[in-house]
Design a protein around this motif. Structure first.
Motif, PDB file in Angstrom:
ATOM      1  N   GLU A 184       0.824  -1.211   0.000  1.00 25.42           N
ATOM      2  CA  GLU A 184       0.000   0.000   0.000  1.00 25.42           C
ATOM      3  C   GLU A 184       0.859   1.261   0.000  1.00 25.42           C
ATOM      4  O   GLU A 184       0.517   2.263  -0.643  1.00 25.42           O
ATOM      5  N   ARG A 185       1.984   1.221   0.711  1.00 29.54           N
ATOM      6  CA  ARG A 185       2.880   2.377   0.756  1.00 29.54           C
ATOM      7  C   ARG A 185       3.389   2.741  -0.625  1.00 29.54           C
ATOM      8  O   ARG A 185       3.609   3.925  -0.937  1.00 29.54           O
ATOM      9  N   ARG A 186       3.562   1.748  -1.472  1.00 31.09           N
ATOM     10  CA  ARG A 186       4.067   1.968  -2.825  1.00 31.09           C
ATOM     11  C   ARG A 186       2.965   2.391  -3.793  1.00 31.09           C
ATOM     12  O   ARG A 186       3.235   2.613  -4.975  1.00 31.09           O
ATOM     13  N   GLY A 187       1.744   2.478  -3.306  1.00 30.01           N
ATOM     14  CA  GLY A 187       0.646   2.865  -4.175  1.00 30.01           C
ATOM     15  C   GLY A 187       0.142   1.738  -5.052  1.00 30.01           C
ATOM     16  O   GLY A 187      -0.573   1.979  -6.035  1.00 30.01           O
ATOM     17  N   LEU A 188       0.500   0.509  -4.713  1.00 27.37           N
ATOM     18  CA  LEU A 188       0.050  -0.646  -5.473  1.00 27.37           C
ATOM     19  C   LEU A 188      -1.242  -1.187  -4.883  1.00 27.37           C
ATOM     20  O   LEU A 188      -1.566  -0.950  -3.718  1.00 27.37           O
ATOM     21  N   LYS A 189      -1.968  -1.948  -5.677  1.00 23.42           N
ATOM     22  CA  LYS A 189      -3.248  -2.473  -5.244  1.00 23.42           C
ATOM     23  C   LYS A 189      -3.133  -3.948  -4.884  1.00 23.42           C
ATOM     24  O   LYS A 189      -2.772  -4.776  -5.729  1.00 23.42           O
ATOM     25  N   LEU A 190      -3.414  -4.265  -3.630  1.00 23.92           N
ATOM     26  CA  LEU A 190      -3.505  -5.660  -3.201  1.00 23.92           C
ATOM     27  C   LEU A 190      -4.910  -6.130  -3.555  1.00 23.92           C
ATOM     28  O   LEU A 190      -5.888  -5.754  -2.912  1.00 23.92           O
ATOM     29  N   VAL A 191      -5.022  -6.935  -4.613  1.00 21.63           N
ATOM     30  CA  VAL A 191      -6.342  -7.308  -5.131  1.00 21.63           C
ATOM     31  C   VAL A 191      -6.885  -8.579  -4.493  1.00 21.63           C
ATOM     32  O   VAL A 191      -8.037  -8.951  -4.727  1.00 21.63           O
ATOM     33  N   GLY A 192      -6.060  -9.249  -3.705  1.00 20.21           N
ATOM     34  CA  GLY A 192      -6.539 -10.448  -3.044  1.00 20.21           C
ATOM     35  C   GLY A 192      -5.406 -11.190  -2.371  1.00 20.21           C
ATOM     36  O   GLY A 192      -4.233 -10.911  -2.603  1.00 20.21           O
ATOM     37  N   TRP A 193      -5.796 -12.115  -1.505  1.00 16.85           N
ATOM     38  CA  TRP A 193      -4.800 -12.967  -0.862  1.00 16.85           C
ATOM     39  C   TRP A 193      -5.319 -14.393  -0.806  1.00 16.85           C
ATOM     40  O   TRP A 193      -6.534 -14.645  -0.844  1.00 16.85           O
ATOM     41  N   ILE A 194      -4.374 -15.321  -0.777  1.00 17.48           N
ATOM     42  CA  ILE A 194      -4.691 -16.751  -0.754  1.00 17.48           C
ATOM     43  C   ILE A 194      -4.047 -17.362   0.471  1.00 17.48           C
ATOM     44  O   ILE A 194      -2.858 -17.155   0.734  1.00 17.48           O
TER      45      ILE A 194
END
Length: 229
Positions: free
Chosen positions: A167-177
């Motif tokens: 999140e700090r990098r401005g990226l989107k975590l779209v899901g986790w497994i």
């Protein structure tokens, strides 16, 4: 082409198991995937070429016949010893640069497919060289992130720290497994899953149980990829 970078809470979290299951799950929804394993450390010589087992599994999941050129396209930087990639590269006298990886990614992304599945190496901040990490590469590649959480003691800390930097990098975590990498489930498995679902600001795409004999097509049934479509 949609780009999904598969990272893990640490080494052996289950990135390849999850990535191949994800490929089949997306295929079941009519999405054609192209695989990319930018850097791999831990390989055997086959037909005069180093080949990493994780990269080969990605190729198999995408039904890509293995040849020298096809393998090079999927895994451009491959090193024999199963150690940190930047150390393996130094030992081999090679340099893994961000520019080279991004250039290769752009070339692969021209393929006739819907989704580029990129599998990292080790955890999120694994160094590529003395200056940049795989996280920097994911950022430059403008990829969305799927985090594989190896369900074992320590996974809460590892998952939350990884999510914070994503999140700090401005990226989107779209899901986790949630992947179970060991035969015996971790203590308080359900409580840990509940904690991750509460604290990670991304949907859980599924829980993959410990099934060492299962094929990726079968593991795909444990995933719900509707949010990625």
């Amino acid at each position: 082409m949609k780009r999904i970078f598969i990272t893990g809470t640490d080494t052996d979290a289950g990135k390849t198991t999850s990535a191949t299951a994800l490929i089949h799950a997306l295929h079941n929804h009519g999405r054609r995937c192209v695989p990319l394993k930018p850097v791999a450390a831990g390989a055997d010589a086959v037909a005069g070429q180093l080949r990493n087992s994780d990269a080969l599994r990605l190729m198999e999941a995408c039904d890509i016949a293995v040849s020298v050129s096809a393998y090079q396209r999927v895994n451009p930087f491959c090193f024999a010893p199963p150690i940190a990639p930047h150390i393996a590269a130094n030992q081999a006298g090679e340099a893994v640069t961000l520019a080279a990886l991004v250039q290769h990614t752009e070339a692969v992304a021209t393929a006739n497919a819907d989704v580029l599945i990129i599998e990292g190496a080790g955890g999120w901040l694994v160094p590529l060289n003395d200056a940049v990490s795989l996280a920097d590469y994911a950022q430059e590649a403008a990829a969305e992130i799927v985090l594989v959480v190896g369900m074992k003691l320590g996974c809460l800390n590892h998952a939350l720290l990884t999510a914070i930097d994503i999140e700090r990098r401005g990226l989107k975590l779209v899901g986790w497994i949630a992947n179970q990498p060991q035969a015996k489930p971790m203590s308080e498995y359900n409580a840990n899953i509940a904690t991750l679902k509460r604290l990670l600001r991304a949907p859980c795409l599924g829980e993959i149980p410990y099934l060492p004999e299962a094929h990726a097509e079968q593991l795909a049934d444990f995933l719900n990829v509707n949010s990625l479509l």
